[in-house]
Design a protein around this motif. Structure first.
Motif, PDB file in Angstrom:
ATOM      1  N   GLU A 195       0.827  -1.198   0.000  1.00 32.61           N
ATOM      2  CA  GLU A 195       0.000   0.000   0.000  1.00 32.61           C
ATOM      3  C   GLU A 195       0.869   1.259   0.000  1.00 32.61           C
ATOM      4  O   GLU A 195       0.556   2.245  -0.660  1.00 32.61           O
ATOM      5  CB  GLU A 195      -0.937   0.005   1.215  1.00 32.61           C
ATOM      6  N   ALA A 196       1.971   1.215   0.741  1.00 34.06           N
ATOM      7  CA  ALA A 196       2.876   2.370   0.768  1.00 34.06           C
ATOM      8  C   ALA A 196       3.487   2.607  -0.607  1.00 34.06           C
ATOM      9  O   ALA A 196       3.634   3.757  -1.046  1.00 34.06           O
ATOM     10  CB  ALA A 196       3.969   2.154   1.810  1.00 34.06           C
ATOM     11  N   GLU A 197       3.844   1.535  -1.301  1.00 35.45           N
ATOM     12  CA  GLU A 197       4.414   1.676  -2.638  1.00 35.45           C
ATOM     13  C   GLU A 197       3.379   2.184  -3.635  1.00 35.45           C
ATOM     14  O   GLU A 197       3.676   3.016  -4.500  1.00 35.45           O
ATOM     15  CB  GLU A 197       4.994   0.335  -3.092  1.00 35.45           C
ATOM     16  N   LYS A 198       2.157   1.722  -3.518  1.00 36.03           N
ATOM     17  CA  LYS A 198       1.075   2.227  -4.379  1.00 36.03           C
ATOM     18  C   LYS A 198       0.855   3.718  -4.132  1.00 36.03           C
ATOM     19  O   LYS A 198       0.649   4.487  -5.080  1.00 36.03           O
ATOM     20  CB  LYS A 198      -0.215   1.459  -4.113  1.00 36.03           C
ATOM     21  N   ASP A 199       0.886   4.123  -2.865  1.00 32.43           N
ATOM     22  CA  ASP A 199       0.699   5.536  -2.546  1.00 32.43           C
ATOM     23  C   ASP A 199       1.770   6.388  -3.231  1.00 32.43           C
ATOM     24  O   ASP A 199       1.482   7.490  -3.721  1.00 32.43           O
ATOM     25  CB  ASP A 199       0.757   5.759  -1.032  1.00 32.43           C
ATOM     26  N   GLN A 200       2.996   5.890  -3.255  1.00 32.50           N
ATOM     27  CA  GLN A 200       4.054   6.623  -3.932  1.00 32.50           C
ATOM     28  C   GLN A 200       3.762   6.744  -5.427  1.00 32.50           C
ATOM     29  O   GLN A 200       3.826   7.833  -6.006  1.00 32.50           O
ATOM     30  CB  GLN A 200       5.404   5.914  -3.726  1.00 32.50           C
ATOM     31  N   MET A 201       3.433   5.627  -6.073  1.00 33.38           N
ATOM     32  CA  MET A 201       3.285   5.616  -7.525  1.00 33.38           C
ATOM     33  C   MET A 201       2.035   6.332  -8.014  1.00 33.38           C
ATOM     34  O   MET A 201       2.024   6.902  -9.106  1.00 33.38           O
ATOM     35  CB  MET A 201       3.326   4.175  -8.038  1.00 33.38           C
ATOM     36  N   PHE A 202       0.976   6.309  -7.214  1.00 33.04           N
ATOM     37  CA  PHE A 202      -0.268   6.955  -7.630  1.00 33.04           C
ATOM     38  C   PHE A 202      -0.369   8.413  -7.182  1.00 33.04           C
ATOM     39  O   PHE A 202      -1.212   9.149  -7.701  1.00 33.04           O
ATOM     40  CB  PHE A 202      -1.483   6.173  -7.125  1.00 33.04           C
ATOM     41  N   SER A 203       0.461   8.842  -6.237  1.00 34.14           N
ATOM     42  CA  SER A 203       0.349  10.246  -5.812  1.00 34.14           C
ATOM     43  C   SER A 203       1.619  10.807  -5.183  1.00 34.14           C
ATOM     44  O   SER A 203       2.032  11.924  -5.501  1.00 34.14           O
ATOM     45  CB  SER A 203      -0.818  10.421  -4.826  1.00 34.14           C
ATOM     46  N   GLY A 204       2.247  10.058  -4.297  1.00 38.14           N
ATOM     47  CA  GLY A 204       3.327  10.614  -3.501  1.00 38.14           C
ATOM     48  C   GLY A 204       4.526  11.095  -4.301  1.00 38.14           C
ATOM     49  O   GLY A 204       5.064  12.179  -4.027  1.00 38.14           O
ATOM     50  N   THR A 205       4.955  10.301  -5.272  1.00 35.20           N
ATOM     51  CA  THR A 205       6.118  10.701  -6.072  1.00 35.20           C
ATOM     52  C   THR A 205       5.837  11.995  -6.820  1.00 35.20           C
ATOM     53  O   THR A 205       6.660  12.919  -6.832  1.00 35.20           O
ATOM     54  CB  THR A 205       6.508   9.591  -7.061  1.00 35.20           C
ATOM     55  N   ALA A 206       4.676  12.077  -7.463  1.00 34.59           N
ATOM     56  CA  ALA A 206       4.328  13.280  -8.222  1.00 34.59           C
ATOM     57  C   ALA A 206       4.240  14.495  -7.305  1.00 34.59           C
ATOM     58  O   ALA A 206       4.711  15.581  -7.669  1.00 34.59           O
ATOM     59  CB  ALA A 206       2.997  13.059  -8.943  1.00 34.59           C
ATOM     60  N   ALA A 207       3.627  14.331  -6.135  1.00 27.81           N
ATOM     61  CA  ALA A 207       3.491  15.452  -5.210  1.00 27.81           C
ATOM     62  C   ALA A 207       4.858  15.966  -4.769  1.00 27.81           C
ATOM     63  O   ALA A 207       5.082  17.183  -4.674  1.00 27.81           O
ATOM     64  CB  ALA A 207       2.657  15.033  -3.992  1.00 27.81           C
ATOM     65  N   ARG A 208       5.775  15.042  -4.516  1.00 28.03           N
ATOM     66  CA  ARG A 208       7.107  15.449  -4.066  1.00 28.03           C
ATOM     67  C   ARG A 208       7.916  16.089  -5.183  1.00 28.03           C
ATOM     68  O   ARG A 208       8.508  17.163  -5.020  1.00 28.03           O
ATOM     69  CB  ARG A 208       7.855  14.233  -3.524  1.00 28.03           C
ATOM     70  N   VAL A 209       7.947  15.434  -6.352  1.00 20.63           N
ATOM     71  CA  VAL A 209       8.796  15.911  -7.444  1.00 20.63           C
ATOM     72  C   VAL A 209       8.319  17.255  -7.969  1.00 20.63           C
ATOM     73  O   VAL A 209       9.128  18.156  -8.250  1.00 20.63           O
ATOM     74  CB  VAL A 209       8.840  14.874  -8.571  1.00 20.63           C
ATOM     75  N   TYR A 210       7.004  17.432  -8.098  1.00 25.68           N
ATOM     76  CA  TYR A 210       6.462  18.690  -8.632  1.00 25.68           C
ATOM     77  C   TYR A 210       6.165  19.719  -7.545  1.00 25.68           C
ATOM     78  O   TYR A 210       5.740  20.824  -7.851  1.00 25.68           O
ATOM     79  CB  TYR A 210       5.203  18.414  -9.425  1.00 25.68           C
ATOM     80  N   GLY A 211       6.372  19.342  -6.288  1.00 21.71           N
ATOM     81  CA  GLY A 211       6.135  20.296  -5.206  1.00 21.71           C
ATOM     82  C   GLY A 211       4.672  20.694  -5.078  1.00 21.71           C
ATOM     83  O   GLY A 211       4.351  21.861  -4.860  1.00 21.71           O
ATOM     84  N   ILE A 212       3.784  19.706  -5.211  1.00 26.21           N
ATOM     85  CA  ILE A 212       2.342  19.973  -5.152  1.00 26.21           C
ATOM     86  C   ILE A 212       1.906  20.100  -3.697  1.00 26.21           C
ATOM     87  O   ILE A 212       2.155  19.202  -2.883  1.00 26.21           O
ATOM     88  CB  ILE A 212       1.556  18.868  -5.852  1.00 26.21           C
ATOM     89  N   ARG A 213       1.249  21.180  -3.385  1.00 22.68           N
ATOM     90  CA  ARG A 213       0.750  21.398  -2.032  1.00 22.68           C
ATOM     91  C   ARG A 213      -0.675  20.883  -1.924  1.00 22.68           C
ATOM     92  O   ARG A 213      -1.432  20.868  -2.880  1.00 22.68           O
ATOM     93  CB  ARG A 213       0.786  22.883  -1.685  1.00 22.68           C
ATOM     94  N   ASP A 214      -1.065  20.506  -0.698  1.00 22.11           N
ATOM     95  CA  ASP A 214      -2.449  20.107  -0.439  1.00 22.11           C
ATOM     96  C   ASP A 214      -3.366  21.298  -0.529  1.00 22.11           C
ATOM     97  O   ASP A 214      -2.976  22.420  -0.245  1.00 22.11           O
ATOM     98  CB  ASP A 214      -2.564  19.485   0.962  1.00 22.11           C
TER      99      ASP A 214
END
Length: 214
Positions: A195-214
């Motif tokens: 589940e943690a890996e899915k969270d990264q691939m479906f949202s977390g990586t993009a949020a971190r790399v692009y600096g997306i704020r909540d």
């Protein structure tokens, strides 16, 4: 763009997708060959990286080593490889997917040694990828996952979930399948991961790399 974005402008994409075959149309920028190796391009790229902006790279799979060279020359730049490196399946590459998969994987392994590079997992339902779904009819999600899963898993194994992000590439992929089918297929491919890996691939990586704020 930075001023107009008021803090929301994240970066640019500049395509280098080019192939010597007349059967393969270059990308919409109509780039020259070896764009990412060009000294003038790199002077501009250096200004982009210095501003902390991301760079999305769209190319065809034989050009992956050129992106690796760029990433090594600018280790502080955040680079995102689009569409799994653009595996081609038309022109001189038609019917040869099994032959060049090992070369693609080896080139991706070289790129994966650059910690400043992440990968978008998707964008392989275009006619240029050679599955011909735009001619034979759309696959269901199971058929999609079965056809392309090895490419996705290879990239995830090389880069790790924390450097991978699923993408849709719509509306371009609409020529081959529906948005629902694509995402159901991506969920099938992601099923074996935690589940943690899915969270990264479906949202977390993009949020971190692009600096997306909540």
């Amino acid at each position: 763009h930075v001023e107009a974005g008021e803090g929301l402008f994240r970066g640019i994409r500049h395509a280098a997708a080019w192939d010597a075959s007349d059967a393969i149309r270059p990308s919409h920028h109509h780039p020259p060959p070896h764009l990412y190796l060009d000294a003038t391009f790199r002077r501009g790229f250096a200004r982009l990286a210095a501003r902390g902006l991301t760079f999305d790279a769209w190319l065809f799979h034989p050009q992956i080593p050129e992106l690796t060279d760029l990433a090594r020359a600018f280790p502080g730049a955040r680079i995102i490889l689009d569409h799994l490196g653009g595996p081609l399946g038309i022109g001189p590459y038609a019917g040869k997917r099994d032959e060049y998969f090992p070369t693609w994987r080896a080139d991706m392994a070289g790129l994966a040694t650059c910690p400043n590079v992440t990968v978008k997992l998707g964008g392989m339902a275009m006619p240029i990828n050679g599955w011909d779904w735009h001619k034979t009819g759309a696959p269901d999600s199971a058929a999609f996952a079965a056809a392309q899963g090895d490419w996705y898993r290879a990239a995830i194994d090389l880069f790790g979930p924390d450097r991978c992000m699923f993408e849709s590439n719509f509306p371009v992929d609409r020529a081959s399948l529906s948005y629902r089918t694509l995402w159901n297929g991506l969920k099938r491919i992601a099923a074996p991961y935690s589940e943690a890996e899915k969270d990264q691939m479906f949202s977390g990586t993009a949020a971190r790399v692009y600096g997306i704020r909540d």
